[in-house]
Scaffold this motif. Sequence first.
Motif, PDB file in Angstrom:
ATOM      1  N   LYS A 273      12.441   0.926 -50.270  1.00  0.00           N
ATOM      2  CA  LYS A 273      11.317   0.011 -50.460  1.00  0.00           C
ATOM      3  C   LYS A 273      10.587   0.380 -51.737  1.00  0.00           C
ATOM      4  CE  LYS A 273      10.455  -1.348 -45.656  1.00  0.00           C
ATOM      5  NZ  LYS A 273       9.499  -1.364 -44.538  1.00  0.00           N
ATOM      6  N   ASN A 274      10.394  -0.644 -52.587  1.00  0.00           N
ATOM      7  CA  ASN A 274       9.702  -0.443 -53.869  1.00  0.00           C
ATOM      8  C   ASN A 274      10.301   0.707 -54.676  1.00  0.00           C
ATOM      9  OD1 ASN A 274       7.835  -2.518 -53.173  1.00  0.00           O
ATOM     10  ND2 ASN A 274       6.637  -1.041 -51.988  1.00  0.00           N
ATOM     11  N   GLY A 275      11.622   0.790 -54.657  1.00  0.00           N
ATOM     12  CA  GLY A 275      12.303   1.795 -55.454  1.00  0.00           C
ATOM     13  C   GLY A 275      12.315   3.189 -54.869  1.00  0.00           C
ATOM     14  N   SER A 276      11.770   3.368 -53.658  1.00  0.00           N
ATOM     15  CA  SER A 276      11.732   4.696 -53.032  1.00  0.00           C
ATOM     16  C   SER A 276      12.537   4.685 -51.734  1.00  0.00           C
ATOM     17  CB  SER A 276      10.285   5.113 -52.725  1.00  0.00           C
ATOM     18  OG  SER A 276       9.532   5.190 -53.913  1.00  0.00           O
ATOM     19  N   LEU A 277      13.186   5.797 -51.457  1.00  0.00           N
ATOM     20  CA  LEU A 277      13.950   5.939 -50.222  1.00  0.00           C
ATOM     21  C   LEU A 277      13.011   6.354 -49.096  1.00  0.00           C
ATOM     22  CD1 LEU A 277      16.928   5.880 -49.164  1.00  0.00           C
ATOM     23  CD2 LEU A 277      16.905   8.373 -49.405  1.00  0.00           C
ATOM     24  N   ILE A 278      13.038   5.600 -48.004  1.00  0.00           N
ATOM     25  CA  ILE A 278      12.204   5.889 -46.839  1.00  0.00           C
ATOM     26  C   ILE A 278      13.120   6.182 -45.659  1.00  0.00           C
ATOM     27  CG2 ILE A 278      10.496   4.938 -45.235  1.00  0.00           C
ATOM     28  CD1 ILE A 278       9.549   3.143 -47.549  1.00  0.00           C
ATOM     29  N   SER A 279      12.878   7.315 -44.994  1.00  0.00           N
ATOM     30  CA  SER A 279      13.732   7.702 -43.866  1.00  0.00           C
ATOM     31  C   SER A 279      12.887   7.984 -42.628  1.00  0.00           C
ATOM     32  CB  SER A 279      14.545   8.956 -44.209  1.00  0.00           C
ATOM     33  OG  SER A 279      15.406   8.710 -45.294  1.00  0.00           O
ATOM     34  N   ARG A 280      13.498   7.751 -41.468  1.00  0.00           N
ATOM     35  CA  ARG A 280      12.834   8.028 -40.198  1.00  0.00           C
ATOM     36  C   ARG A 280      13.873   8.549 -39.209  1.00  0.00           C
ATOM     37  NH1 ARG A 280       9.706   3.538 -36.370  1.00  0.00           N
ATOM     38  NH2 ARG A 280       9.249   4.936 -34.605  1.00  0.00           N
ATOM     39  N   ASN A 281      13.544   9.623 -38.539  1.00  0.00           N
ATOM     40  CA  ASN A 281      14.470  10.205 -37.565  1.00  0.00           C
ATOM     41  C   ASN A 281      14.012   9.853 -36.145  1.00  0.00           C
ATOM     42  OD1 ASN A 281      16.830  12.190 -37.259  1.00  0.00           O
ATOM     43  ND2 ASN A 281      15.329  12.991 -35.803  1.00  0.00           N
ATOM     44  N   PHE A 282      14.937   9.329 -35.345  1.00  0.00           N
ATOM     45  CA  PHE A 282      14.652   9.020 -33.946  1.00  0.00           C
ATOM     46  C   PHE A 282      15.340  10.076 -33.075  1.00  0.00           C
ATOM     47  CE2 PHE A 282      14.233   4.931 -36.059  1.00  0.00           C
ATOM     48  CZ  PHE A 282      13.127   4.356 -35.442  1.00  0.00           C
ATOM     49  N   ASP A 283      14.535  10.829 -32.332  1.00  0.00           N
ATOM     50  CA  ASP A 283      15.151  11.829 -31.440  1.00  0.00           C
ATOM     51  C   ASP A 283      15.305  11.301 -30.019  1.00  0.00           C
ATOM     52  OD1 ASP A 283      12.498  11.847 -30.705  1.00  0.00           O
ATOM     53  OD2 ASP A 283      12.116  13.912 -31.359  1.00  0.00           O
ATOM     54  N   ARG A 284      14.791  10.082 -29.780  1.00  0.00           N
ATOM     55  CA  ARG A 284      14.955   9.442 -28.471  1.00  0.00           C
ATOM     56  C   ARG A 284      15.646   8.094 -28.635  1.00  0.00           C
ATOM     57  NH1 ARG A 284       9.179   9.182 -25.872  1.00  0.00           N
ATOM     58  NH2 ARG A 284      10.283   7.496 -24.759  1.00  0.00           N
ATOM     59  N   LEU A 285      16.664   7.867 -27.848  1.00  0.00           N
ATOM     60  CA  LEU A 285      17.464   6.653 -27.951  1.00  0.00           C
ATOM     61  C   LEU A 285      16.644   5.406 -27.640  1.00  0.00           C
ATOM     62  CD1 LEU A 285      20.237   5.392 -28.462  1.00  0.00           C
ATOM     63  CD2 LEU A 285      20.757   5.741 -26.029  1.00  0.00           C
ATOM     64  N   ASP A 286      15.742   5.493 -26.661  1.00  0.00           N
ATOM     65  CA  ASP A 286      14.959   4.313 -26.296  1.00  0.00           C
ATOM     66  C   ASP A 286      14.042   3.877 -27.434  1.00  0.00           C
ATOM     67  OD1 ASP A 286      13.405   6.625 -25.928  1.00  0.00           O
ATOM     68  OD2 ASP A 286      12.144   5.670 -24.408  1.00  0.00           O
ATOM     69  N   GLN A 287      13.517   4.850 -28.193  1.00  0.00           N
ATOM     70  CA  GLN A 287      12.662   4.508 -29.337  1.00  0.00           C
ATOM     71  C   GLN A 287      13.481   3.818 -30.432  1.00  0.00           C
ATOM     72  OE1 GLN A 287      10.964   8.333 -30.379  1.00  0.00           O
ATOM     73  NE2 GLN A 287       9.117   7.963 -29.139  1.00  0.00           N
ATOM     74  N   PHE A 288      14.673   4.343 -30.652  1.00  0.00           N
ATOM     75  CA  PHE A 288      15.553   3.735 -31.651  1.00  0.00           C
ATOM     76  C   PHE A 288      15.932   2.312 -31.247  1.00  0.00           C
ATOM     77  CE2 PHE A 288      19.983   2.752 -32.841  1.00  0.00           C
ATOM     78  CZ  PHE A 288      19.829   2.671 -34.226  1.00  0.00           C
ATOM     79  N   GLN A 289      16.248   2.117 -29.981  1.00  0.00           N
ATOM     80  CA  GLN A 289      16.631   0.785 -29.506  1.00  0.00           C
ATOM     81  C   GLN A 289      15.478  -0.207 -29.632  1.00  0.00           C
ATOM     82  OE1 GLN A 289      18.201   2.219 -25.645  1.00  0.00           O
ATOM     83  NE2 GLN A 289      20.073   1.091 -26.126  1.00  0.00           N
ATOM     84  N   ALA A 290      14.271   0.260 -29.376  1.00  0.00           N
ATOM     85  CA  ALA A 290      13.100  -0.620 -29.511  1.00  0.00           C
ATOM     86  C   ALA A 290      12.913  -1.037 -30.972  1.00  0.00           C
ATOM     87  CB  ALA A 290      11.856   0.094 -28.996  1.00  0.00           C
ATOM     88  N   TRP A 291      13.073  -0.063 -31.886  1.00  0.00           N
ATOM     89  CA  TRP A 291      12.970  -0.361 -33.324  1.00  0.00           C
ATOM     90  C   TRP A 291      14.077  -1.331 -33.748  1.00  0.00           C
ATOM     91  CZ3 TRP A 291      16.694   0.580 -37.035  1.00  0.00           C
ATOM     92  CH2 TRP A 291      16.318   0.310 -38.357  1.00  0.00           C
ATOM     93  N   LEU A 292      15.290  -1.080 -33.292  1.00  0.00           N
ATOM     94  CA  LEU A 292      16.441  -1.897 -33.667  1.00  0.00           C
ATOM     95  C   LEU A 292      16.308  -3.321 -33.134  1.00  0.00           C
ATOM     96  CD1 LEU A 292      19.196  -1.947 -35.077  1.00  0.00           C
ATOM     97  CD2 LEU A 292      20.213  -1.108 -32.943  1.00  0.00           C
ATOM     98  N   ASN A 293      15.837  -3.453 -31.895  1.00  0.00           N
ATOM     99  CA  ASN A 293      15.616  -4.783 -31.317  1.00  0.00           C
ATOM    100  C   ASN A 293      14.687  -5.617 -32.179  1.00  0.00           C
ATOM    101  OD1 ASN A 293      16.957  -5.706 -28.973  1.00  0.00           O
ATOM    102  ND2 ASN A 293      15.989  -4.097 -27.761  1.00  0.00           N
ATOM    103  N   GLN A 294      13.627  -4.975 -32.627  1.00  0.00           N
ATOM    104  CA  GLN A 294      12.637  -5.664 -33.462  1.00  0.00           C
ATOM    105  C   GLN A 294      13.277  -6.089 -34.795  1.00  0.00           C
ATOM    106  OE1 GLN A 294       9.191  -3.295 -34.543  1.00  0.00           O
ATOM    107  NE2 GLN A 294       7.874  -5.110 -34.515  1.00  0.00           N
ATOM    108  N   LEU A 295      14.080  -5.193 -35.383  1.00  0.00           N
ATOM    109  CA  LEU A 295      14.730  -5.483 -36.661  1.00  0.00           C
ATOM    110  C   LEU A 295      15.713  -6.641 -36.533  1.00  0.00           C
ATOM    111  CD1 LEU A 295      15.136  -4.482 -39.651  1.00  0.00           C
ATOM    112  CD2 LEU A 295      17.121  -3.233 -38.794  1.00  0.00           C
ATOM    113  N   LEU A 296      16.537  -6.616 -35.502  1.00  0.00           N
ATOM    114  CA  LEU A 296      17.549  -7.652 -35.320  1.00  0.00           C
ATOM    115  C   LEU A 296      16.925  -9.016 -35.035  1.00  0.00           C
ATOM    116  CD1 LEU A 296      20.335  -5.810 -33.250  1.00  0.00           C
ATOM    117  CD2 LEU A 296      20.092  -6.032 -35.731  1.00  0.00           C
ATOM    118  N   GLY A 297      15.673  -9.010 -34.589  1.00  0.00           N
ATOM    119  CA  GLY A 297      14.972 -10.275 -34.359  1.00  0.00           C
ATOM    120  C   GLY A 297      14.501 -10.933 -35.640  1.00  0.00           C
ATOM    121  N   LYS A 298      14.501 -10.175 -36.759  1.00  0.00           N
ATOM    122  CA  LYS A 298      13.989 -10.701 -38.026  1.00  0.00           C
ATOM    123  C   LYS A 298      15.077 -11.364 -38.876  1.00  0.00           C
ATOM    124  CE  LYS A 298      10.337  -7.193 -38.475  1.00  0.00           C
ATOM    125  NZ  LYS A 298       9.874  -6.018 -39.273  1.00  0.00           N
TER     126      LYS A 298
END
Length: 365
Positions: free
Chosen positions: A177-202
């Motif tokens: 984003k804006n020329g910078s690398l942004i990273s996020r680590n998910f240590d719980r699968l349910d949190q990752f799935q919630a994030w992914l669900n939101q992304l796939l809806g866009k």
Amino acid sequence: MPDKLGILTLDPASRQEYFDQMAHESKKYGTDLYSFSPLDLLPGTQKAKGLHFDTASGIWKEEVFQIPEFLYDRCFYGEDQPSKDAKKIVAWLKERKDLTFLGYGLPNKAMLYDRLKEIPEISPYLPETVKADSTGTVLRELNKYLSIILKPANGAHGYAVYSLEKRTGGLLVSTTKNGSLISRNFDRLDQFQAWLNQLLGKHDFLIQARIDNMDRKNRPFDLRIFLQKDSRGEWQEVARGIRTGMENGILTNLSAGASLSTYENWQRETPHFNHVYISQEISDIISTLPAVLEETFQPLFELGIDLLIAGDQSIWILDINSKPGRKMVSLLHPEKTGQMAEAPLAYCRHLQETGSCARANIETV
């Protein structure tokens, strides 16, 4: 009777240098050049409001004019409503038998892949691509490859491209984003799935295994090849260049801050590659792909072909763009900017003299 060529762009007022170069070459071809937005067609008429290049004074003038018989589509759409409206109007114009476009575009990445994977000459160069129709599909592909790329089916310029990597400590998600690398680590699968669900809806996303295209400084790189048709309607390579992204990054897009170098310079810097083999593979692709695209879809005028050269020296077709930018050519080969500006005028003359090709009915962008 002189050619009348209209440049379709969403914002004619903020003229591009490229259009000005075309305008100054137009006198040589005896071409009347216009620039207008598809949103500026006048309802109930065959006219549009836009800019007309006056060759006598050398300036663009506001005018109302008949829609030119030949059209050059340089519209780049966003997610906003005006973009959606303009896209529908351009699709309608492309269906009209009285108008001829220099190029009719390509379908979205999903349809492009689905059609090309059936073609034996091209399919070996295509990374396996799966539609991200659910979080389950994404997780299945992630478990299979451990590192995958999510890219929008209709995306351009590296927008909303994500790297997903399975690690011992969880799941690492990265994007630019804006020329910078942004990273996020998910240590719980349910949190990752919630994030992914939101992304796939866009957006509608595609999944590809991440192919190792890192150089020795751990920077992603790829090869952009720019092609245009000439005055005889034959494909010619204008230029090629190596795009290199940031260290540990994902994207190689110039809009994301990638650097550029000539293909020849890259060859010198990578003596460990078998360049005779690689060059032959590239030659085979660019001598085959344009004709295959036109036979499978519709007539085209120019192409930006992005090839990924993996660490194991395999070659992959990463992306194909029917509305390529010109930054790579103008930066690496400024002496070719005049040639690029003349090409649409020369090809327009070729179309006028020979008549336009039959067109398939395929939705393009």
